[in-house]
Design a protein around this motif. Structure first.
Motif, mmCIF file in Angstrom:
data_model
loop_
_atom_site.group_PDB
_atom_site.id
_atom_site.type_symbol
_atom_site.label_atom_id
_atom_site.label_comp_id
_atom_site.label_asym_id
_atom_site.label_seq_id
_atom_site.Cartn_x
_atom_site.Cartn_y
_atom_site.Cartn_z
ATOM 1 N N PRO A 181 0.813 -1.230 0.000
ATOM 2 C CA PRO A 181 0.000 0.000 0.000
ATOM 3 C C PRO A 181 0.843 1.276 0.000
ATOM 4 O O PRO A 181 0.382 2.320 -0.466
ATOM 5 C CB PRO A 181 -0.816 -0.115 1.293
ATOM 6 N N ALA A 182 2.070 1.195 0.497
ATOM 7 C CA ALA A 182 2.898 2.398 0.592
ATOM 8 C C ALA A 182 3.630 2.720 -0.696
ATOM 9 O O ALA A 182 3.968 3.874 -0.939
ATOM 10 C CB ALA A 182 3.910 2.242 1.731
ATOM 11 N N LEU A 183 3.866 1.706 -1.561
ATOM 12 C CA LEU A 183 4.693 1.959 -2.736
ATOM 13 C C LEU A 183 4.346 1.065 -3.929
ATOM 14 O O LEU A 183 4.054 1.557 -5.022
ATOM 15 C CB LEU A 183 6.170 1.755 -2.352
ATOM 16 N N ASN A 184 4.349 -0.264 -3.734
ATOM 17 C CA ASN A 184 4.230 -1.181 -4.879
ATOM 18 C C ASN A 184 2.910 -1.071 -5.619
ATOM 19 O O ASN A 184 2.862 -1.229 -6.842
ATOM 20 C CB ASN A 184 4.421 -2.637 -4.405
ATOM 21 N N VAL A 185 1.826 -0.844 -4.885
ATOM 22 C CA VAL A 185 0.515 -0.802 -5.531
ATOM 23 C C VAL A 185 0.445 0.310 -6.577
ATOM 24 O O VAL A 185 -0.261 0.191 -7.582
ATOM 25 C CB VAL A 185 -0.608 -0.644 -4.477
ATOM 26 N N VAL A 186 1.187 1.384 -6.370
ATOM 27 C CA VAL A 186 1.196 2.500 -7.317
ATOM 28 C C VAL A 186 1.674 2.026 -8.682
ATOM 29 O O VAL A 186 1.054 2.316 -9.720
ATOM 30 C CB VAL A 186 2.106 3.643 -6.791
ATOM 31 N N ALA A 187 2.793 1.288 -8.705
ATOM 32 C CA ALA A 187 3.354 0.806 -9.973
ATOM 33 C C ALA A 187 2.440 -0.211 -10.640
ATOM 34 O O ALA A 187 2.288 -0.222 -11.866
ATOM 35 C CB ALA A 187 4.733 0.209 -9.729
ATOM 36 N N THR A 190 -7.550 5.727 -11.388
ATOM 37 C CA THR A 190 -6.330 4.923 -11.377
ATOM 38 C C THR A 190 -5.105 5.702 -11.860
ATOM 39 O O THR A 190 -3.988 5.435 -11.412
ATOM 40 C CB THR A 190 -6.512 3.665 -12.246
ATOM 41 N N THR A 191 -5.308 6.650 -12.756
ATOM 42 C CA THR A 191 -4.176 7.464 -13.218
ATOM 43 C C THR A 191 -3.610 8.279 -12.063
ATOM 44 O O THR A 191 -2.384 8.392 -11.900
ATOM 45 C CB THR A 191 -4.604 8.404 -14.365
ATOM 46 N N GLU A 192 -4.527 8.818 -11.265
ATOM 47 C CA GLU A 192 -4.103 9.605 -10.098
ATOM 48 C C GLU A 192 -3.337 8.743 -9.098
ATOM 49 O O GLU A 192 -2.288 9.140 -8.583
ATOM 50 C CB GLU A 192 -5.331 10.226 -9.437
ATOM 51 N N LEU A 193 -3.859 7.540 -8.821
ATOM 52 C CA LEU A 193 -3.184 6.627 -7.903
ATOM 53 C C LEU A 193 -1.857 6.152 -8.490
ATOM 54 O O LEU A 193 -0.837 6.081 -7.790
ATOM 55 C CB LEU A 193 -4.077 5.423 -7.603
ATOM 56 N N GLY A 194 -1.844 5.859 -9.790
ATOM 57 C CA GLY A 194 -0.634 5.358 -10.433
ATOM 58 C C GLY A 194 0.489 6.368 -10.504
ATOM 59 O O GLY A 194 1.646 5.987 -10.720
ATOM 60 N N ASN A 195 0.171 7.649 -10.324
ATOM 61 C CA ASN A 195 1.198 8.697 -10.353
ATOM 62 C C ASN A 195 1.525 9.263 -8.971
ATOM 63 O O ASN A 195 2.337 10.181 -8.860
ATOM 64 C CB ASN A 195 0.740 9.855 -11.260
#
Length: 472
Positions: free
Chosen positions: A35-41, A262-267
């Motif tokens: 949740p802190a880093l990997n999910v973004v990628a 998802t674009t917002e979360l992915g960035n």
């Protein structure tokens, strides 16, 4: 560190229970990192299909875990993968697995050390304090190495305690976020994976697998665990099931928290900060959450050094590498020389990569680390049915476990190299391959210049068969 050692000493046997074994695996997975880093990628690539990517990755690695449990339920040793595969496929392939996993664990420690710097900075900046990258690397790396050197039981218990607290708090936050979006709890867009592409999900699968790697590291504690033939398989499978359920939950609920943007979360480079702010939390809450994330990363560094050092210990004992790696501290009964080397590498390489920045260091080291884990997972999936066939215990389900595990891991590797990624990720597979070739050349040198080493290992493993392999 003290130099009080003696070569004939052994690791402290029957020192660890189930809580320490599963703590080793869970800390190596480091659930907070997702949740802190990997999910973004993952979300950046898989979009609304991210929850399924994590689910499929968990399912694939569960079959790998079943192959691991097959062997872990029959014999145990420090650096078990090296011994498992040597016993089934021969010392040469066992050596390949050993080199692959040493790289995997130590590079994982490097990656997570870089990740810890990101979390520490976000935490401190929330209260107006700044710190240099190199200071974070040195302090966290040295403390982690010291705890590994001092006592495996304490470091394992500390790790699982940190992860439990961190996961519990993050889970509560995500549940509250979902409650605030009641119409999206059964999210048709996610369940139907609107906009997700097979290409994006395939590329994301490698990143998802990296979220799980290390789940098997409890097997490296085989010599130090009580009732290892039952405790270790339970720890491996339980840690995979817990992590799989948590990661699917994280991917699904974080997308809801971002209202399907998802674009917002992915960035977003600090998704937990966004989550806390969305719940009305202030700087104190951000500080606390990222402090916990930093501690989780710290626990993962400890677990990775512990696992890597025990592989070096086992390989050193059989003289596949310098025999000093097989030394044990007289007082603490830890493989202190191997821990020293693992800790030094964990700190030095990120320091040499300071110009890359913490995020790039995390991505690069994590990618190569994943290649090492995939290599070992493929070999263990081959070794399990081969061993069972030799013992005349092979069943159809064991073949199914092996085939699914091998295909899934090879598919993940293929997805990481094709379509060809951008620089420097396009050259990383070749760097890893070059490392393995050097390892193979070293093993070939041993085979032809000191064949007694391989012969001694074969005889040693064979002599243990009545004790080690007598379990049905």
């Amino acid at each position: 560190m003290s130099t009080e050692i003696f070569e004939g000493s052994n690791l402290k046997e029957s020192n660890l229970g189930f809580s320490e074994a599963i703590g080793q695996s869970l800390a190596n997975i480091s659930p907070t990192f997702t949740p802190a880093l990997n999910v973004v990628a993952v979300v950046a690539l898989a979009g609304l299909g991210s929850w399924l990517v994590y689910g499929l990755a968990a399912l694939a690695l569960l079959f790998v875990g079943l192959n691991i449990a097959t062997l872990a339920g029959r014999f145990s040793a420090a650096g078990s993968f090296f011994v498992f595969i040597s016993r089934s496929l021969g010392p040469m392939l066992g050596g390949v697995a050993g080199f692959a996993l040493v790289a995997a664990y130590i590079l994982c420690a490097m990656a997570v050390l870089a990740g810890s710097e990101i979390f520490v900075k976000v935490s401190l900046l929330s209260v107006g304090v700044s710190v240099e990258n190199w200071i974070v690397y040195i302090i966290i790396g040295l403390i982690a190495g010291y705890l590994c050197y001092k006592d495996i039981k304490f470091s394992s218990r500390l790790s699982v305690g940190i992860e439990f607290l961190s996961v519990a708090i993050i889970s509560v936050m995500l549940i509250i976020s979902c409650v605030r979006h009641p119409a999206m709890i059964f999210d048709a867009s996610q369940l139907m994976m609107h906009g997700a592409t097979s290409k994006g999900m395939m590329e994301a699968s490698v990143l998802a697998i990296f979220s799980f790697v290390g789940f098997e590291s409890a097997v490296t504690l085989g010599k130090e665990t009580k009732s290892p033939l039952t405790t270790i398989p339970r720890a491996v499978i339980t840690s995979m099931l817990v992590a799989g359920a948590f990661f699917m939950f994280v991917a699904y609920t974080m997308v809801i928290a971002y209202a399907n943007k998802t674009t917002e979360l992915g960035n977003d480079t600090a998704p937990l900060k966004t989550l806390v702010n969305g719940l009305g939390g202030g700087t104190d809450a951000v500080f606390l959450i990222y402090l916990l994330a930093s501690l989780s990363a710290f626990a993962c560094v400890i677990a990775s050094i512990n696992a890597g050092a025990r592989l070096l210990f086992s390989m050193g004992r059989y003289q596949f590498i310098h025999r000093s790696m097989g030394l044990v501290h007289a007082k603490h009964q830890t493989p202190h020389a191997a821990i020293l080397i693992s800790t030094a590498l964990t700190i030095i390489v990120p320091l040499l990569m300071l110009s890359q920045g913490a995020m790039n260091t995390y991505d690069i080291a994590g990618t190569v680390s994943t290649f090492g884990f995939i290599t070992a997972y493929v070999l263990i999936s081959i070794a399990a049915p081969v061993y069972l066939a030799k013992q005349k215990q092979l069943k159809v389900r064991n073949v199914i476990y092996a085939v699914i595990g091998i295909v899934a891991m090879l598919g993940a590797f293929f997805g990481s190299v094709y379509p060809v990624p951008s620089y420097p990720y396009n050259v990383l597979p070749y760097i890893y391959l070059a490392y393995l070739i050097v390892g193979l050349l070293w093993l070939a040198k041993i085979k032809y210049s000191a064949p007694q080493i391989l012969q001694k290992m074969s005889e040693d493993l064979e002599s243990q068969s009545s004790y080690v392999f007598g379990r049905k």
